[in-house]
Enzyme design. Structure first.
Site: not given
Ligand code: GAR
Length: 215
Positions: A14, A111, A143-144, A174, A176
Protein backbone atom coordinates in the site's frame (compact mmCIF):
# COMPACT_ATOMS: atom_id res chain seq x y z
CA UNK A 1 -16.12 22.02 -9.25
CA UNK A 2 -17.59 19.03 -7.44
CA UNK A 3 -15.00 17.09 -5.42
CA UNK A 4 -15.05 13.54 -6.72
CA UNK A 5 -14.90 10.47 -4.50
CA UNK A 6 -12.35 7.76 -5.19
CA UNK A 7 -12.20 4.15 -4.06
CA UNK A 8 -8.77 2.50 -3.88
CA UNK A 9 -8.35 -1.24 -4.43
CA UNK A 10 -5.29 -2.84 -2.84
CA UNK A 11 -3.75 -6.24 -2.15
CA UNK A 12 -0.64 -5.59 -0.13
CA UNK A 13 1.89 -3.08 1.09
CA UNK A 14 0.00 0.00 0.00
CA UNK A 15 2.78 2.52 -0.59
CA UNK A 16 0.83 3.93 -3.55
CA UNK A 17 -2.23 4.23 -1.33
CA UNK A 18 -0.06 6.07 1.21
CA UNK A 19 1.13 8.52 -1.44
CA UNK A 20 -2.49 9.23 -2.41
CA UNK A 21 -3.47 9.75 1.24
CA UNK A 22 -0.49 12.06 1.82
CA UNK A 23 -1.25 14.10 -1.30
CA UNK A 24 -4.88 14.52 -0.28
CA UNK A 25 -3.82 15.62 3.21
CA UNK A 26 -1.30 18.09 1.74
CA UNK A 27 -3.99 19.52 -0.55
CA UNK A 28 -2.10 18.45 -3.67
CA UNK A 29 -4.90 16.08 -4.64
CA UNK A 30 -8.44 17.44 -4.54
CA UNK A 31 -10.53 14.30 -4.11
CA UNK A 32 -12.16 12.46 -1.22
CA UNK A 33 -10.97 8.94 -0.48
CA UNK A 34 -14.28 7.21 0.24
CA UNK A 35 -13.09 3.64 0.77
CA UNK A 36 -10.12 1.30 0.58
CA UNK A 37 -10.96 -2.27 -0.43
CA UNK A 38 -8.53 -5.17 -0.13
CA UNK A 39 -8.82 -8.72 -1.41
CA UNK A 40 -6.30 -9.74 1.27
CA UNK A 41 -7.42 -9.52 4.89
CA UNK A 42 -3.85 -9.03 6.15
CA UNK A 43 -2.85 -6.32 3.66
CA UNK A 44 -0.83 -3.62 5.39
CA UNK A 45 -2.66 -1.14 3.16
CA UNK A 46 -5.76 -1.66 5.33
CA UNK A 47 -3.80 -0.55 8.40
CA UNK A 48 -2.63 2.54 6.56
CA UNK A 49 -6.28 3.42 5.82
CA UNK A 50 -7.30 2.80 9.43
CA UNK A 51 -4.54 5.10 10.68
CA UNK A 52 -6.04 7.91 8.64
CA UNK A 53 -9.67 7.12 9.55
CA UNK A 54 -10.49 6.07 6.02
CA UNK A 55 -13.13 3.33 5.70
CA UNK A 56 -11.24 0.10 5.03
CA UNK A 57 -12.98 -3.06 3.88
CA UNK A 58 -11.57 -6.52 3.34
CA UNK A 59 -13.42 -8.51 0.68
CA UNK A 60 -11.73 -11.89 0.41
CA UNK A 61 -12.56 -13.94 -2.66
CA UNK A 62 -14.31 -17.14 -1.61
CA UNK A 63 -13.04 -20.43 -3.00
CA UNK A 64 -14.51 -21.32 -6.40
CA UNK A 65 -16.44 -18.07 -6.61
CA UNK A 66 -16.50 -16.76 -10.19
CA UNK A 67 -14.58 -13.51 -10.64
CA UNK A 68 -17.80 -11.81 -11.77
CA UNK A 69 -19.45 -12.55 -8.44
CA UNK A 70 -16.48 -11.14 -6.57
CA UNK A 71 -16.57 -7.99 -8.65
CA UNK A 72 -20.31 -7.59 -8.01
CA UNK A 73 -19.62 -7.43 -4.27
CA UNK A 74 -16.88 -4.86 -4.87
CA UNK A 75 -19.20 -2.77 -7.09
CA UNK A 76 -21.91 -2.83 -4.41
CA UNK A 77 -19.42 -1.53 -1.85
CA UNK A 78 -18.12 1.19 -4.22
CA UNK A 79 -21.66 2.30 -5.05
CA UNK A 80 -22.69 2.35 -1.41
CA UNK A 81 -19.79 4.79 -0.84
CA UNK A 82 -20.79 6.84 -3.93
CA UNK A 83 -17.40 6.30 -5.54
CA UNK A 84 -16.85 8.12 -8.87
CA UNK A 85 -13.40 6.77 -9.76
CA UNK A 86 -11.81 3.41 -8.94
CA UNK A 87 -8.01 3.30 -8.46
CA UNK A 88 -6.19 -0.03 -8.48
CA UNK A 89 -3.06 0.51 -6.39
CA UNK A 90 -1.29 -2.83 -6.31
CA UNK A 91 -4.57 -4.73 -6.64
CA UNK A 92 -3.46 -8.09 -7.97
CA UNK A 93 -6.64 -9.34 -9.59
CA UNK A 94 -7.89 -9.19 -13.15
CA UNK A 95 -11.25 -7.49 -13.10
CA UNK A 96 -14.29 -8.43 -15.13
CA UNK A 97 -16.90 -6.53 -17.20
CA UNK A 98 -19.05 -6.42 -14.05
CA UNK A 99 -16.75 -3.76 -12.59
CA UNK A 100 -15.80 -2.21 -15.93
CA UNK A 101 -19.42 -1.69 -16.99
CA UNK A 102 -20.26 -0.17 -13.62
CA UNK A 103 -17.33 2.25 -14.03
CA UNK A 104 -16.66 2.72 -17.78
CA UNK A 105 -13.36 4.60 -18.35
CA UNK A 106 -13.35 5.16 -14.61
CA UNK A 107 -11.05 2.38 -13.42
CA UNK A 108 -7.35 3.26 -13.28
CA UNK A 109 -4.42 0.94 -12.62
CA UNK A 110 -0.77 1.60 -11.88
CA UNK A 111 1.87 -0.74 -13.23
CA UNK A 112 5.67 -0.69 -12.79
CA UNK A 113 6.73 -0.77 -16.44
CA UNK A 114 6.38 1.29 -19.58
CA UNK A 115 3.32 -0.51 -20.91
CA UNK A 116 2.65 -2.19 -23.27
CA UNK A 117 6.07 -3.70 -22.54
CA UNK A 118 6.31 -6.06 -19.58
CA UNK A 119 2.79 -6.63 -18.32
CA UNK A 120 2.25 -9.14 -15.51
CA UNK A 121 4.55 -9.98 -12.61
CA UNK A 122 8.30 -9.61 -11.89
CA UNK A 123 8.50 -6.90 -14.48
CA UNK A 124 11.79 -5.47 -13.21
CA UNK A 125 13.42 -8.85 -13.85
CA UNK A 126 11.95 -8.81 -17.35
CA UNK A 127 13.35 -5.31 -17.91
CA UNK A 128 16.82 -6.39 -16.72
CA UNK A 129 16.72 -9.64 -18.73
CA UNK A 130 15.89 -7.69 -21.88
CA UNK A 131 18.63 -5.15 -21.19
CA UNK A 132 16.37 -2.16 -21.78
CA UNK A 133 18.03 1.16 -20.99
CA UNK A 134 14.87 2.78 -19.70
CA UNK A 135 11.96 1.52 -17.71
CA UNK A 136 9.31 3.30 -15.70
CA UNK A 137 5.70 3.16 -14.70
CA UNK A 138 2.30 3.65 -16.25
CA UNK A 139 -1.15 4.69 -15.10
CA UNK A 140 -3.83 3.51 -17.50
CA UNK A 141 -7.55 2.99 -17.72
CA UNK A 142 -8.32 -0.67 -17.25
CA UNK A 143 -9.92 -2.92 -19.83
CA UNK A 144 -10.49 -6.66 -19.68
CA UNK A 145 -6.87 -7.59 -20.29
CA UNK A 146 -3.98 -7.85 -17.89
CA UNK A 147 -2.26 -4.46 -17.57
CA UNK A 148 -3.85 -3.21 -20.78
CA UNK A 149 -6.07 -0.23 -21.61
CA UNK A 150 -5.67 3.43 -22.62
CA UNK A 151 -2.51 4.99 -21.17
CA UNK A 152 -2.96 8.17 -19.14
CA UNK A 153 0.54 8.98 -17.90
CA UNK A 154 4.00 7.45 -17.79
CA UNK A 155 7.24 8.22 -15.99
CA UNK A 156 10.59 7.06 -17.37
CA UNK A 157 13.61 6.05 -15.31
CA UNK A 158 17.04 4.90 -16.52
CA UNK A 159 18.15 1.32 -16.02
CA UNK A 160 21.71 1.26 -14.69
CA UNK A 161 24.33 -1.45 -15.19
CA UNK A 162 24.52 -1.98 -11.43
CA UNK A 163 20.75 -2.41 -10.99
CA UNK A 164 19.20 -5.38 -9.26
CA UNK A 165 15.47 -6.09 -9.40
CA UNK A 166 15.01 -4.43 -6.00
CA UNK A 167 17.02 -1.32 -6.79
CA UNK A 168 15.17 -0.79 -10.07
CA UNK A 169 11.81 -1.49 -8.40
CA UNK A 170 12.51 1.18 -5.80
CA UNK A 171 13.51 3.77 -8.43
CA UNK A 172 10.27 3.06 -10.30
CA UNK A 173 8.08 2.97 -7.18
CA UNK A 174 9.22 6.47 -6.25
CA UNK A 175 7.84 7.73 -9.57
CA UNK A 176 4.63 5.72 -9.14
CA UNK A 177 3.98 7.75 -6.01
CA UNK A 178 4.00 10.92 -8.11
CA UNK A 179 2.20 9.90 -11.29
CA UNK A 180 -0.78 8.10 -9.77
CA UNK A 181 -1.86 11.20 -7.87
CA UNK A 182 -1.21 13.30 -10.96
CA UNK A 183 -3.44 11.07 -13.10
CA UNK A 184 -6.20 11.18 -10.47
CA UNK A 185 -5.93 14.97 -10.19
CA UNK A 186 -6.14 15.43 -13.99
CA UNK A 187 -9.24 13.22 -14.01
CA UNK A 188 -10.76 15.11 -11.07
CA UNK A 189 -10.23 18.36 -12.97
CA UNK A 190 -12.23 16.91 -15.87
CA UNK A 191 -9.25 17.20 -18.22
CA UNK A 192 -8.99 13.55 -19.29
CA UNK A 193 -10.79 12.17 -22.33
CA UNK A 194 -10.50 8.82 -24.06
CA UNK A 195 -10.89 8.60 -27.83
CA UNK A 196 -10.13 5.56 -30.01
CA UNK A 197 -8.04 3.96 -27.28
CA UNK A 198 -5.96 7.07 -26.66
CA UNK A 199 -6.09 9.41 -23.69
CA UNK A 200 -5.95 13.16 -24.27
CA UNK A 201 -5.24 15.60 -21.46
CA UNK A 202 -6.79 19.01 -21.95
CA UNK A 203 -4.36 21.89 -21.48
CA UNK A 204 -1.29 19.70 -21.86
CA UNK A 205 0.07 19.46 -25.35
CA UNK A 206 3.48 18.22 -24.19
CA UNK A 207 6.87 19.22 -25.50
CA UNK A 208 8.57 17.48 -28.37
CA UNK A 209 12.15 18.20 -27.34
CA UNK A 210 12.27 16.13 -24.14
CA UNK A 211 14.69 13.46 -25.31
CA UNK A 212 16.25 10.96 -22.91
CA UNK A 213 19.40 9.08 -23.86
CA UNK A 214 21.00 6.33 -21.79
CA UNK A 215 23.94 5.71 -21.57
C1 GAR B 1 3.32 -1.34 -7.39
O1 GAR B 1 4.63 -1.38 -7.88
C2 GAR B 1 2.32 -1.42 -8.51
O2 GAR B 1 2.73 -0.74 -9.67
C3 GAR B 1 2.25 -2.91 -8.74
O3 GAR B 1 2.23 -3.45 -7.45
C4 GAR B 1 2.99 -2.61 -6.58
C5 GAR B 1 2.17 -2.31 -5.36
O4 GAR B 1 2.92 -1.59 -4.41
N1 GAR B 1 1.11 -3.29 -9.52
C6 GAR B 1 1.14 -4.20 -10.49
O5 GAR B 1 2.12 -4.86 -10.75
C7 GAR B 1 -0.17 -4.37 -11.25
N2 GAR B 1 0.03 -5.23 -12.37
P1 GAR B 1 2.22 -0.87 -3.18
O6 GAR B 1 1.30 -1.91 -2.54
O7 GAR B 1 3.36 -0.50 -2.28
O8 GAR B 1 1.47 0.31 -3.70
Amino acid sequence: MKRIKIGVLVSGWGSNLQAIIDNIEKGALSVDLAVVISDQADAYALERANKHNIPAVSIGPKKNTPREEYDAVVVAELRARQVDLVCMAGFMRIITPVLLQAYPDRVMNIHPSLLPTFPGLRVQKKALDHGVKFSGCTVHFVDEGMDTGPIIIQAVVPVLDSDTEDVLAERILKQEHTIFSRAIQLFAEGRVTVKDGRVFVQGHEGRNNDVLINP
